[in-house]
Design a protein around this motif. Structure first.
Motif, PDB file in Angstrom:
ATOM      1  N   GLY A 111       0.868  -1.182   0.000  1.00 51.87           N
ATOM      2  CA  GLY A 111       0.000   0.000   0.000  1.00 51.87           C
ATOM      3  C   GLY A 111       0.899   1.224   0.000  1.00 51.87           C
ATOM      4  O   GLY A 111       1.872   1.270   0.747  1.00 51.87           O
ATOM      5  N   ASP A 112       0.600   2.217  -0.834  1.00 54.99           N
ATOM      6  CA  ASP A 112       1.516   3.341  -1.094  1.00 54.99           C
ATOM      7  C   ASP A 112       0.713   4.638  -1.087  1.00 54.99           C
ATOM      8  O   ASP A 112      -0.222   4.791  -1.877  1.00 54.99           O
ATOM      9  CB  ASP A 112       2.158   3.085  -2.470  1.00 54.99           C
ATOM     10  N   SER A 113       1.065   5.549  -0.186  1.00 48.56           N
ATOM     11  CA  SER A 113       0.328   6.819  -0.117  1.00 48.56           C
ATOM     12  C   SER A 113       1.235   7.915   0.395  1.00 48.56           C
ATOM     13  O   SER A 113       2.126   7.665   1.215  1.00 48.56           O
ATOM     14  CB  SER A 113      -0.872   6.683   0.826  1.00 48.56           C
ATOM     15  N   SER A 114       1.011   9.134  -0.091  1.00 44.75           N
ATOM     16  CA  SER A 114       1.737  10.273   0.470  1.00 44.75           C
ATOM     17  C   SER A 114       0.806  11.455   0.623  1.00 44.75           C
ATOM     18  O   SER A 114      -0.212  11.565  -0.070  1.00 44.75           O
ATOM     19  CB  SER A 114       2.957  10.633  -0.383  1.00 44.75           C
ATOM     20  N   ARG A 115       1.148  12.292   1.586  1.00 47.87           N
ATOM     21  CA  ARG A 115       0.401  13.529   1.840  1.00 47.87           C
ATOM     22  C   ARG A 115       1.388  14.667   2.033  1.00 47.87           C
ATOM     23  O   ARG A 115       2.544  14.448   2.390  1.00 47.87           O
ATOM     24  CB  ARG A 115      -0.446  13.428   3.131  1.00 47.87           C
ATOM     25  N   MET A 116       0.868  15.884   1.901  1.00 46.07           N
ATOM     26  CA  MET A 116       1.637  17.091   2.209  1.00 46.07           C
ATOM     27  C   MET A 116       1.284  17.568   3.613  1.00 46.07           C
ATOM     28  O   MET A 116       0.128  17.477   4.036  1.00 46.07           O
ATOM     29  CB  MET A 116       1.311  18.213   1.211  1.00 46.07           C
ATOM     30  N   PHE A 117       2.275  18.114   4.284  1.00 43.04           N
ATOM     31  CA  PHE A 117       2.086  18.686   5.624  1.00 43.04           C
ATOM     32  C   PHE A 117       2.682  20.089   5.655  1.00 43.04           C
ATOM     33  O   PHE A 117       3.707  20.340   5.014  1.00 43.04           O
ATOM     34  CB  PHE A 117       2.799  17.820   6.666  1.00 43.04           C
ATOM     35  N   GLU A 135      -6.009  18.677  -5.700  1.00 43.88           N
ATOM     36  CA  GLU A 135      -7.075  18.645  -6.717  1.00 43.88           C
ATOM     37  C   GLU A 135      -6.609  17.896  -7.969  1.00 43.88           C
ATOM     38  O   GLU A 135      -7.399  17.181  -8.600  1.00 43.88           O
ATOM     39  CB  GLU A 135      -7.492  20.067  -7.079  1.00 43.88           C
ATOM     40  N   CYS A 136      -5.343  18.052  -8.307  1.00 43.01           N
ATOM     41  CA  CYS A 136      -4.796  17.331  -9.473  1.00 43.01           C
ATOM     42  C   CYS A 136      -4.888  15.817  -9.256  1.00 43.01           C
ATOM     43  O   CYS A 136      -5.317  15.078 -10.156  1.00 43.01           O
ATOM     44  CB  CYS A 136      -3.333  17.717  -9.703  1.00 43.01           C
ATOM     45  N   MET A 137      -4.464  15.359  -8.079  1.00 41.90           N
ATOM     46  CA  MET A 137      -4.551  13.914  -7.809  1.00 41.90           C
ATOM     47  C   MET A 137      -5.990  13.444  -7.970  1.00 41.90           C
ATOM     48  O   MET A 137      -6.258  12.415  -8.611  1.00 41.90           O
ATOM     49  CB  MET A 137      -4.041  13.598  -6.407  1.00 41.90           C
ATOM     50  N   THR A 206      -1.134   3.453  -8.498  1.00 45.63           N
ATOM     51  CA  THR A 206      -1.089   4.712  -7.755  1.00 45.63           C
ATOM     52  C   THR A 206      -1.326   5.885  -8.696  1.00 45.63           C
ATOM     53  O   THR A 206      -1.036   5.818  -9.889  1.00 45.63           O
ATOM     54  CB  THR A 206       0.272   4.927  -7.058  1.00 45.63           C
ATOM     55  N   VAL A 207      -1.855   6.961  -8.124  1.00 39.95           N
ATOM     56  CA  VAL A 207      -1.922   8.262  -8.793  1.00 39.95           C
ATOM     57  C   VAL A 207      -1.172   9.206  -7.867  1.00 39.95           C
ATOM     58  O   VAL A 207      -1.546   9.340  -6.697  1.00 39.95           O
ATOM     59  CB  VAL A 207      -3.388   8.714  -8.986  1.00 39.95           C
ATOM     60  N   GLU A 208      -0.077   9.799  -8.329  1.00 39.23           N
ATOM     61  CA  GLU A 208       0.825  10.516  -7.425  1.00 39.23           C
ATOM     62  C   GLU A 208       1.524  11.688  -8.112  1.00 39.23           C
ATOM     63  O   GLU A 208       2.752  11.741  -8.195  1.00 39.23           O
ATOM     64  CB  GLU A 208       1.854   9.550  -6.837  1.00 39.23           C
ATOM     65  N   PRO A 209       0.725  12.648  -8.600  1.00 36.24           N
ATOM     66  CA  PRO A 209       1.323  13.756  -9.361  1.00 36.24           C
ATOM     67  C   PRO A 209       2.300  14.586  -8.530  1.00 36.24           C
ATOM     68  O   PRO A 209       2.035  14.894  -7.367  1.00 36.24           O
ATOM     69  CB  PRO A 209       0.111  14.604  -9.757  1.00 36.24           C
ATOM     70  N   MET A 210       3.434  14.912  -9.163  1.00 35.53           N
ATOM     71  CA  MET A 210       4.406  15.857  -8.607  1.00 35.53           C
ATOM     72  C   MET A 210       4.262  17.136  -9.416  1.00 35.53           C
ATOM     73  O   MET A 210       4.458  17.126 -10.647  1.00 35.53           O
ATOM     74  CB  MET A 210       5.829  15.300  -8.772  1.00 35.53           C
ATOM     75  N   ILE A 211       3.896  18.225  -8.750  1.00 36.35           N
ATOM     76  CA  ILE A 211       3.565  19.484  -9.414  1.00 36.35           C
ATOM     77  C   ILE A 211       4.509  20.571  -8.903  1.00 36.35           C
ATOM     78  O   ILE A 211       4.648  20.751  -7.686  1.00 36.35           O
ATOM     79  CB  ILE A 211       2.093  19.874  -9.120  1.00 36.35           C
ATOM     80  N   ASN A 212       5.143  21.272  -9.860  1.00 39.56           N
ATOM     81  CA  ASN A 212       6.101  22.326  -9.496  1.00 39.56           C
ATOM     82  C   ASN A 212       5.467  23.699  -9.682  1.00 39.56           C
ATOM     83  O   ASN A 212       4.763  23.936 -10.673  1.00 39.56           O
ATOM     84  CB  ASN A 212       7.345  22.247 -10.380  1.00 39.56           C
ATOM     85  N   LEU A 234       9.115  25.647  -5.474  1.00 39.38           N
ATOM     86  CA  LEU A 234       8.453  24.684  -4.599  1.00 39.38           C
ATOM     87  C   LEU A 234       7.819  23.571  -5.412  1.00 39.38           C
ATOM     88  O   LEU A 234       7.368  23.790  -6.543  1.00 39.38           O
ATOM     89  CB  LEU A 234       7.348  25.364  -3.794  1.00 39.38           C
ATOM     90  N   SER A 235       7.723  22.393  -4.810  1.00 43.49           N
ATOM     91  CA  SER A 235       7.085  21.251  -5.456  1.00 43.49           C
ATOM     92  C   SER A 235       6.187  20.553  -4.442  1.00 43.49           C
ATOM     93  O   SER A 235       6.504  20.512  -3.247  1.00 43.49           O
ATOM     94  CB  SER A 235       8.155  20.283  -5.960  1.00 43.49           C
ATOM     95  N   ALA A 236       5.069  20.009  -4.917  1.00 41.53           N
ATOM     96  CA  ALA A 236       4.154  19.293  -4.029  1.00 41.53           C
ATOM     97  C   ALA A 236       3.753  17.973  -4.673  1.00 41.53           C
ATOM     98  O   ALA A 236       3.835  17.801  -5.900  1.00 41.53           O
ATOM     99  CB  ALA A 236       2.916  20.136  -3.735  1.00 41.53           C
ATOM    100  N   GLN A 237       3.302  17.034  -3.825  1.00 37.42           N
ATOM    101  CA  GLN A 237       2.859  15.714  -4.311  1.00 37.42           C
ATOM    102  C   GLN A 237       1.868  15.126  -3.312  1.00 37.42           C
ATOM    103  O   GLN A 237       2.033  15.259  -2.095  1.00 37.42           O
ATOM    104  CB  GLN A 237       4.053  14.758  -4.439  1.00 37.42           C
TER     105      GLN A 237
END
Ligand code: MF3
Ligand code: CO
Ligand code: CO
Length: 267
Positions: A111-117, A135-137, A206-212, A234-237
């Motif tokens: 199981g694979d998941s990530s969040r931003m903090f 929103e992209c994810m 997985t759906v895991e967009p990296m957005i700059n 900055l980059s987020a995912q």
């Protein structure tokens, strides 16, 4: 390599592994504060996965071809770090944005998941990037159903990111997942509708967009893992693991603390 369809029994095991990954993120959330090191977040997560969940942290010693073994149990990627940040002595400070990426193995399945903090209060720009990336994810996930094509997902993600003047990282993508950490298919976060692999019920990926916030270009640090934006923007995912169903999708990496899906037409 063929895409592995999961049987109902296997999907049930993926559901457990997915929930455990999400619950590690719930567990670590209150620890993501100014003054903590990313190494401490790793150590706490590792202990929780192994001792409380009876699971295995998949990143630890993970060594795909061409990479040296990843030395820690989670990935922590701060500010202009895109992904695969190695936890260590870095001390988090107010205003930092951090991606924590957790992958656990339970009963043979990943199981694979990530969040931003946010550490303290983010800048307006950082908060917006993190929200739009979420929103992209979801724009990608909402395309998922049997009969849809991978290009439908990629294009939905890309369109939403570019509407906001952001760019999509091209070199890393979502992935099939199951008994192996990274399986086929590759799930690109950009593309054209009506192109690419046709989805079938029983696929898990997985759906895991990296957005700059700036340009899409990235580079790898000398540690052989950490990816950063070339322009230091900055980059987020965010990342979820999903199961394709006849009528749509099931998000496998949910938990009590997972943020709710955004409003459908979020722009
Ligand atoms: N969890 C990452 C992903 O979403 C992969 C990390 S590989 C590691 O695919 F070795 F850095 F952990
Ligand atoms: Co992943
Ligand atoms: Co991940």
């Amino acid at each position: 390599m063929a895409v592995v369809l999961k049987t109902p029994d296997e999907a049930a095991k993926m559901r457990v592994a997915g929930r455990l990954a999400a619950e590690v993120l719930d567990y670590i959330a209150p620890h993501v504060r100014a003054g903590v090191t990313t190494g401490r977040l790793n150590d706490l997560s590792h202990a929780y996965i192994v001792q409380v969940q009876g699971a295995t942290p998949a990143p630890l010693n993970y060594a795909p071809p061409g990479y040296k073994p990843f030395p820690k149990s989670i990935c922590t990627s701060v500010n202009h770090q895109v992904c695969h940040g190695i936890p260590g002595d870095r001390v988090l400070k107010p205003g930092d944005i951090v991606n924590i990426d957790v992958t656990v193995i339970k009963d043979g399945f990943h199981g694979d998941s990530s969040r931003m903090f946010f550490v303290g209060e983010p800048s307006i720009q950082a908060r917006r990037l993190v929200e739009v990336t979420y929103e992209c994810m979801w724009a990608g996930i909402r395309q998922v159903r049997a009969g849809a094509q991978l290009g439908d997902l990629g294009s939905a993600i890309q369109a939403h990111a570019e509407q906001h003047g952001y760019s999509v990282v091209r070199e890393f993508c979502g992935h099939g997942i199951g008994r192996r950490f990274h399986e086929d298919p590759q799930v690109l976060h950009y593309g054209k509708p009506g192109t690419g692999l046709r989805l079938e019920a029983g696929m898990t990926f997985t759906v895991e967009p990296m957005i700059n916030a700036g340009k899409a270009a990235i580079r790898e640090l000398a540690d052989g893992w950490t990816i950063v934006t070339k322009d230091h923007s900055l980059s987020a995912q965010w990342e979820h693991t999903v199961l394709v169903t006849e009528s749509g999708f099931e998000v496998l990496t949910t938990s009590a603390g997972a943020p709710p899906p955004p409003a459908a037409a979020a722009a």
